[in-house]
Each structure stands twice: as structure tokens, then as C-alpha cells.
Design an enzyme around this catalytic site. Structure first.
Site, PDB file in Angstrom:
ATOM      1  N   LYS A 130      -5.745  14.920  -2.058  1.00  0.00           N
ATOM      2  CA  LYS A 130      -6.114  13.652  -1.412  1.00  0.00           C
ATOM      3  C   LYS A 130      -6.307  13.911   0.064  1.00  0.00           C
ATOM      4  CE  LYS A 130      -6.332   9.178  -2.618  1.00  0.00           C
ATOM      5  NZ  LYS A 130      -6.568   8.615  -3.957  1.00  0.00           N
TER       6      LYS A 130
HETATM    7  P1  NAD Z   1     -12.084  -0.518  -1.093  1.00  0.00           P
HETATM    8  O1  NAD Z   1     -12.187   0.032   0.257  1.00  0.00           O
HETATM    9  O2  NAD Z   1     -13.324  -0.674  -1.899  1.00  0.00           O
HETATM   10  O3  NAD Z   1     -11.347  -1.942  -1.063  1.00  0.00           O
HETATM   11  C1  NAD Z   1     -10.086  -2.103  -0.473  1.00  0.00           C
HETATM   12  C2  NAD Z   1      -9.755  -3.579  -0.462  1.00  0.00           C
HETATM   13  O4  NAD Z   1      -8.398  -3.729  -0.030  1.00  0.00           O
HETATM   14  C3  NAD Z   1     -10.613  -4.411   0.495  1.00  0.00           C
HETATM   15  O5  NAD Z   1     -10.881  -5.677  -0.091  1.00  0.00           O
HETATM   16  C4  NAD Z   1      -9.693  -4.585   1.705  1.00  0.00           C
HETATM   17  O6  NAD Z   1      -9.982  -5.753   2.468  1.00  0.00           O
HETATM   18  C5  NAD Z   1      -8.344  -4.696   1.010  1.00  0.00           C
HETATM   19  N1  NAD Z   1      -7.217  -4.415   1.904  1.00  0.00           N
HETATM   20  C6  NAD Z   1      -7.108  -3.429   2.823  1.00  0.00           C
HETATM   21  N2  NAD Z   1      -5.935  -3.537   3.476  1.00  0.00           N
HETATM   22  C7  NAD Z   1      -5.298  -4.597   2.950  1.00  0.00           C
HETATM   23  C8  NAD Z   1      -4.066  -5.225   3.209  1.00  0.00           C
HETATM   24  N3  NAD Z   1      -3.233  -4.759   4.144  1.00  0.00           N
HETATM   25  N4  NAD Z   1      -3.718  -6.321   2.462  1.00  0.00           N
HETATM   26  C9  NAD Z   1      -4.556  -6.799   1.524  1.00  0.00           C
HETATM   27  N5  NAD Z   1      -5.748  -6.252   1.237  1.00  0.00           N
HETATM   28  C10 NAD Z   1      -6.118  -5.165   1.944  1.00  0.00           C
HETATM   29  O7  NAD Z   1     -11.025   0.425  -1.862  1.00  0.00           O
HETATM   30  P2  NAD Z   1     -10.921   0.718  -3.416  1.00  0.00           P
HETATM   31  O8  NAD Z   1     -11.745   1.913  -3.723  1.00  0.00           O
HETATM   32  O9  NAD Z   1     -11.098  -0.549  -4.168  1.00  0.00           O
HETATM   33  O10 NAD Z   1      -9.403   1.198  -3.523  1.00  0.00           O
HETATM   34  C11 NAD Z   1      -8.323   0.272  -3.623  1.00  0.00           C
HETATM   35  C12 NAD Z   1      -7.082   0.994  -4.129  1.00  0.00           C
HETATM   36  O11 NAD Z   1      -7.377   1.582  -5.411  1.00  0.00           O
HETATM   37  C13 NAD Z   1      -6.578   2.132  -3.264  1.00  0.00           C
HETATM   38  O12 NAD Z   1      -5.170   2.189  -3.335  1.00  0.00           O
HETATM   39  C14 NAD Z   1      -7.165   3.360  -3.923  1.00  0.00           C
HETATM   40  O13 NAD Z   1      -6.415   4.526  -3.650  1.00  0.00           O
HETATM   41  C15 NAD Z   1      -7.057   2.970  -5.378  1.00  0.00           C
HETATM   42  N6  NAD Z   1      -7.966   3.685  -6.256  1.00  0.00           N
HETATM   43  C16 NAD Z   1      -9.316   3.653  -6.042  1.00  0.00           C
HETATM   44  C17 NAD Z   1     -10.149   4.333  -6.933  1.00  0.00           C
HETATM   45  C18 NAD Z   1     -11.644   4.289  -6.800  1.00  0.00           C
HETATM   46  O14 NAD Z   1     -12.335   4.825  -7.700  1.00  0.00           O
HETATM   47  N7  NAD Z   1     -12.214   3.671  -5.795  1.00  0.00           N
HETATM   48  C19 NAD Z   1      -9.600   5.068  -7.998  1.00  0.00           C
HETATM   49  C20 NAD Z   1      -8.222   5.037  -8.192  1.00  0.00           C
HETATM   50  C21 NAD Z   1      -7.404   4.346  -7.315  1.00  0.00           C
END
Ligand code: NAD
Length: 434
Positions: free
Chosen positions: A119
Site C-alpha cells: 500500500k
Molecule cells: P474515494 O476517494 O472514491 O471516496 C472516498 C469518500 O470518502 C468520499 O466521498 C469522501 O468525501 C469520503 N470521506 C473522506 N474523508 C471522510 C471523512 N473524514 N468522513 C466521512 N467521509 C469521508 O475512495 P474509495 O475508493 O471509495 O475508497 C473508500 C474506502 O474503501 C477506503 O478505505 C479504501 O481504502 C477502501 N477500498 C477501496 C477500494 C477501491 O477499489 N477503490 C478497494 C478496497 C477498499
């Protein structure tokens, strides 16, 4: 030289995601105790293999130079190349990258993939930079990482604030800096690319689809009908949006959303596509969405609902809010959203947690499909991809659910035990060089 707009903006101070490493280590140790993990293997898995920190300069639109700090942590590669996302966020640091890399090791192992865990990312608030600055930052970061990434060595993917465009820049930079004869053989240095540039149809929705599927599988095992069930989502980005859309299509009702700007609620239901279109016009935020009430940020997890999907950052469900959670089922779309103290309270209250390393593993499974596709030159279509994903996740879910029932442990402990045992087996078979 003229002052840039950014220099005039007050940069928000990031609150570090403290204790993520403590959480993942406590989860690991409790599963390791349960399976009586060999002490030598416990030593190996308790620490990361490699930690790369790069400081690199980038020219801004106004001609000034800024220096950024980027990280890549490779936790364990016993099962294959390191795999895991790149995050652009002010909370990115070595400690966060270590914890997130460890979770990736357990996640890829649990899913039965030929990968280890990694990561990384850049400590940055991307909202303060133009698109062309972000492109130069990404390309220079890729150049700085150099041979520390590679299609058979360490394969990044999107995470918070990075997307298919970011991956296309990384792939292009990496390929452009290889010898000409090797360029196209390096396209799979990253996954999550746009589908015109070696990406997989459906990779965009793979994580959210997987979150939805694990909820559905749990509901089927527990005679719960998803139709009419109310859910809340923290984070309306890639994971939160797609998970919400699939749940809504199955008859469930979105009643609360929180993003980085604030929280909204409507017990009558929030239309997912309408909310998504609204966020596109409002710079990404759900705030002030019509026909919804604003909710205090500290009351979000207390919204009345059946299912709660944390899909933003780590350490969001804690001892402060866990006692007030109304949902009976928590599906961890984010990595590490529940800390150890919060989890203890939830389990005592009989609340079920579908753990991150299972719940959001659709993303890395989709990434694996993309990597395979790039290596073999095949192109799969959406329906085929989603069906393959469903089968693979169903297998993982059943293994975890059955283990939990047979061993009388919670789903997280079950998932960790299965994941660690697969790596333990590889070490026992190979031994330790020299
Ligand atoms: P993203 O950037 O597309 O979206 C993140 C969202 O979280 C946004 O709506 C943002 O406004 C919100 N956010 C940020 N800080 C915040 C806070 N303090 N309180 C409330 N909301 C907040 O990110 P994503 O790709 O959707 O990833 C979200 C989570 O899922 C992360 O933990 C990431 O590690 C995990 N994840 C993502 C993937 C992927 O394929 N994108 C895969 C596995 C896990």
C-alpha cells in the site's frame, strides 16, 4: 513570481489516522493465537518486508516548485507480487501505509490470489491542485518509485482520491521509462486502468459490487430479505456509491450518507443516482442535497437503520460511537474502519461485522482479473466479469462463514485465520533462505 492560489488557501490540518497499526496487529495476534501460529512465522508476518519513502519535486502551474512525500510499503510477498492501492490524502504516512499494506496481505491471501500485500500513496490534499499539477505529481511519483513497482513485483491500484485516470498516468509513465521492446509488456504494472487503456470492464464497480454481494450472502444465510432494509453509507466515493446502487437495485433504501464535508439523512429514502448526479455538480459533496436533513457529524452512525456501510477512512467506528449504532449489520467497505475498542463493543452488542478483508475484496479480485487479462491478451465483458467475481466472492464468503460457525469465532477472526494459514503453509513448504 506571482503567488499561486494554493499559497493563499489555508491548507487544512490533517488529523492522523492514529492507531491503525495497533488495530491490524491486534487483529493479527488474536487470529494467530487462535490457530497457534508458529512463533517464527508470527515474527515474519509481524513486520513489513520493504518500506519506500520518496521526496520528489514537481513544478506547479505558476512555475514554483513543491516537494511531495510519497510512500510504498510492501508487507509480505510470500504468495506473489505485492498488491494494493495508492491513496492521495493528508493522512498518508508510513504508519498508515504499513497498516494498510498488512490488511492487503490478509485480503489477497483470503481471496486465494497469487499476491502479497502492499500500500502507499502521497501525503497531499488533492483538492488544492489542478488536474495538470496532479498529472505531473503522479508521473514524478511513479518515476521516483522506479523499479520498486512492476507488473511481477508490486502492482498498485486506485484507493482514496485516486482513480482510473491516475492509474493511466502511472502506466504510461512506467511504460515510457522501460526499454522500447518491453513497453507494452509492462501495462499491468497497475490495475484499475480505464477500459480503453488495458482496464477491465466493471473494475470501477468491483469493490462496491463485492460489498453488496457479501451483505446479500450474509442475508441469505440468515433469512433476511434485503427488500425494504434501510442502510447508511459513510463515504460516497467509488465504493460507497456502487455499493449503494446495487443495494438499492435489490430493494434496500439509502437513508443516510456522510462524506468529508458532512452528513445527510432522509428516512423516506435517498435516490442513489440522483444523489450521485447532484455530487457531480457540487464538487463531489452530498451536502444540502434536496429533501434531506443535515445531521451532525458525530450523530451519523446513530442514524436509525438496518445496515451500516463505512466506506471512507480507517478508525471511524470507535468506543465513542459504537454504543449508539442502530444497525444490526456492519459491512466494512473501507479498510480498517472499526477500531479494536469499537469492535469489542459491537460484538458485545451482538452486531455482526462483515470484515474489510472479505467485504471489500471484490476490488482486488477485479484487479486480479484485469492483470490476468493484460497478461493473456484476453478481453472479458461486464456480465462475465461480474459473474466471475460473484463466484469467487461466494467461495470466500462461505469459507469464512463456515469457519466462524465451526470454530465459534467472529467473522473477522475467521477471515484472518484462513488468510494467515495459507501464508503459513507457503513458509512451511519452502523454508527460510538460506
Ligand atoms: P474515494 O476517494 O472514491 O471516496 C472516498 C469518500 O470518502 C468520499 O466521498 C469522501 O468525501 C469520503 N470521506 C473522506 N474523508 C471522510 C471523512 N473524514 N468522513 C466521512 N467521509 C469521508 O475512495 P474509495 O475508493 O471509495 O475508497 C473508500 C474506502 O474503501 C477506503 O478505505 C479504501 O481504502 C477502501 N477500498 C477501496 C477500494 C477501491 O477499489 N477503490 C478497494 C478496497 C477498499
Amino acid at each position: 513570481m506571482e503567488n499561486s492560489k494554493k499559497e493563499l488557501k489555508v491548507k487544512k490540518k490533517a488529523v492522523p489516522l492514529k492507531g491503525m497499526m495497533d488495530n491490524v496487529m491486534e487483529q493479527f495476534n488474536s487470529a494467530a493465537d487462535h490457530i497457534n501460529l508458529h512463533p517464527n512465522i508470527r515474527k515474519i508476518l509481524s513486520i513489513t518486508n520493504n518500506e519506500i519513502l520518496v521526496n520528489f519535486p514537481v513544478k506547479m502551474d505558476n512555475g514554483n516548485v513543491e516537494v511531495f512525500t510519497g510512500y510504498r510499503v510492501q508487507h509480505n510477498g510470500a504468495l506473489g507480487p505485492y498488491k494494493g492501492g495508492l491513496r492521495y490524502h493528508p493522512t498518508v504516512d508510513l504508519d498508515a501505509a504499513r497498516a494498510l499494506a498488512m490488511w492487503m496481505t490478509w485480503k489477497t491471501s483470503l481471496a486465494g490470489l497469487p499476491y502479497g500485500g502492499g500500500k502507499g500513496g502521497i501525503k497531499i490534499d488533492p483538492s488544492l491542485y489542478s488536474q495538470s499539477e496532479l498529472e505531473r505529481i503522479t508521473r514524478r511519483f511513479t518515476y521516483a518509485l522506479a523499479d520498486n513497482i512492476g507488473p511481477e513485483h508490486d502492482i498498485p491500484a486506485p484507493d482514496v482520491n485516486t482513480n482510473s485516470q491516475t492509474m493511466a498516468w502511472i502506466a504510461d509513465t512506467y511504460m515510457s521509462t522501460r526499454p522500447p521492446a518491453l513497453r507494452s509488456a509492462n501495462q499491468h504494472v497497475v490495475t484499475g486502468k480505464p477500459d480503453g487503456s488495458g482496464g477491465l470492464e466493471g473494475r470501477d464497480r468491483a469493490t462496491g459490487f463485492g460489498v453488496y454481494l457479501t451483505i446479500k450472502f450474509w442475508a441469505e444465510r440468515n433469512d433476511m430479505d434485503l427488500s425494504g432494509k434501510r442502510f447508511i453509507v459513510q463515504g460516497f466515493g467509488n465504493v460507497g456509491y456502487w455499493a449503494s446502487l446495487f443495494l438499492e437495485q435489490d430493494g434496500a433504501k439509502l437513508v443516510g450518507v456522510q462524506d468529508a464535508q458532512g452528513s445527510i439523512e432522509n428516512q423516506e429514502g435517498i435516490d442513489v443516482e440522483n444523489l450521485f448526479s447532484y455530487t457531480q455538480k457540487k464538487g463531489g459533496t452530498v451536502m444540502d442535497f434536496p429533501k434531506s436533513q443535515l445531521v451532525d457529524k458525530n450523530d451519523f452512525f446513530a442514524i436509525d437503520c438496518d445496515i451500516c456501510i463505512p466506506a471512507a477512512l480507517g478508525n471511524q467506528i470507535t468506543k465513542e460511537n459504537a454504543p449508539r449504532i442502530k444497525a444490526k449489520l456492519i459491512a466494512e467497505g473501507a479498510n480498517g474502519p472499526t477500531n479494536v475498542e469499537g469492535e469489542k463493543i459491537l460484538l458485545e452488542r451482538g452486531i455482526i461485522i462483515i470484515p474489510d478483508i472479505l467485504c471489500n475484496s471484490g476490488g482486488v479480485i477485479g484487479s486480479y482479473f484485469e492483470w490476468l487479462q493484460n497478461r493473456s491478451g484476453e478481453i472479458w465483458h461486464l456480465e462475465e466479469v461480474l459473474e466471475k467475481l460473484r463466484k469467487k466472492l461466494n467461495g470466500s464468503f462461505n469459507r469464512v462463514y463456515n469457519y466462524a460457525q465451526n470454530e465459534c469465532v467472529d467473522l473477522r477472526t475467521a477471515a484472518f485465520c484462513i488468510a494467515i494459514q495459507r501464508i503459513e503453509k507457503a513458509y512451511i513448504q519452502r523454508g527460510i533462505f538460506p
